[in-house]
Write a protein that holds these residues in place. Structure first.
Motif, short mmCIF file in Angstrom:
data_model
loop_
_atom_site.label_atom_id
_atom_site.label_comp_id
_atom_site.label_asym_id
_atom_site.label_seq_id
_atom_site.Cartn_x
_atom_site.Cartn_y
_atom_site.Cartn_z
N TYR A 124 -34.52 40.28 -6.97
CA TYR A 124 -33.99 39.55 -5.82
C TYR A 124 -33.52 38.18 -6.25
N GLU A 125 -32.69 37.57 -5.42
CA GLU A 125 -32.25 36.20 -5.62
C GLU A 125 -32.42 35.44 -4.31
N ILE A 126 -32.92 34.23 -4.40
CA ILE A 126 -33.06 33.36 -3.23
C ILE A 126 -31.85 32.43 -3.18
N LEU A 127 -31.17 32.42 -2.05
CA LEU A 127 -29.98 31.59 -1.88
C LEU A 127 -30.27 30.46 -0.90
N THR A 128 -29.77 29.27 -1.21
CA THR A 128 -29.87 28.13 -0.30
C THR A 128 -28.48 27.84 0.25
N TYR A 129 -28.35 27.81 1.57
CA TYR A 129 -27.07 27.62 2.22
C TYR A 129 -26.82 26.15 2.54
N GLU A 130 -25.57 25.85 2.81
CA GLU A 130 -25.16 24.47 3.09
C GLU A 130 -25.92 23.88 4.28
N ALA A 131 -26.26 24.71 5.25
CA ALA A 131 -26.96 24.23 6.45
C ALA A 131 -28.43 23.89 6.18
N GLY A 132 -28.94 24.31 5.00
CA GLY A 132 -30.33 23.99 4.66
C GLY A 132 -31.28 25.16 4.76
N ASN A 133 -30.87 26.22 5.48
CA ASN A 133 -31.70 27.42 5.54
C ASN A 133 -31.43 28.28 4.32
#
Length: 222
Positions: free
Chosen positions: A140-149
């Protein structure tokens, strides 16, 4: 929406082949059981994308086992207009038409149906013959989005060369530990890393035995 990759996971690598044309955008067991002892008090936060890295766990393909239909045809025929109106009224940052345009980009796909049985994934493209292949877990990969979530992509790789199949499929369903999915977003193509950069097109699938109004009900419940 931009994202950055923040963490990888365990990887089982197998070299393989690709879906013809790609996509711009997504353990066999008779009894699907999970013997994990979780504290799931914060499920709503997790669904919204707020969790700790330590909470994320590996998952098997059986979490997505079943017969799944794309929701895109329901957007095209107007069935989901009720969902967009509901979002406009209760979330308020877009009009119903703006929500529809956003989801038009998100849901768009010609892959009408996907069937997952054990390790076998069968793709049913609109107007073309079905194709099946066996997929193995690739971490798996954990992604961080621009909105912070954040979000987690669960990745599976084609186990043997097969013409017309994507080398990678990546699931996102708002869950971060083993659980049966009630819907999912799917990314597929040849390039594992490039798929992780795709955050605007996320073909979305619900059980094939649901009709349009039942899908509307499920969407509004979230």
């Amino acid at each position: 929406m931009k994202m950055v990759l923040t963490q990888g996971a365990s990887v089982l690598a197998v070299s393989l082949l690709a879906l013809a044309g790609g996509q711009s955008a997504a353990a066999s067991q008779d009894e699907h059981e999970h013997s994990h002892d979780h504290n799931h008090d914060h499920d709503e936060d997790i669904y919204a994308g707020y969790f700790e890295d330590s909470q994320v766990e590996d998952r098997s393909l059986s979490d997505w086992e079943g017969d799944w239909q794309s929701v895109y045809p329901y957007l095209e025929n107007g069935t989901l207009d009720e969902v967009f109106a509901h979002k406009a009224k209760h979330e308020g940052d877009k009009t119903a038409d703006e929500y529809k345009a956003y989801y038009e980009t998100g849901y768009q796909t010609d892959m009408d149906r996907i069937v997952i049985d054990g390790q076998t994934v069968t793709f049913h493209p609109d107007g073309d013959e079905e194709r099946s292949g066996e997929y193995t877990y690739d971490g798996y990969e954990i992604l961080t989005y621009e909105a912070g979530n954040r979000g987690v992509r669960y990745i599976f790789e084609l186990a043997e060369d097969a013409d017309g199949l994507p080398q990678y499929i990546q699931f996102s369903d708002h869950a971060i530990f083993p659980t049966d999915a009630d819907h999912f977003h799917l990314y597929w193509g040849d390039d594992r890393d490039a798929l992780l950069e795709e955050v605007t097109n996320w073909p979305t699938y619900y059980p094939s035995d649901l009709d349009g109004q039942e899908i509307v009900h499920e969407m509004r419940a979230h």
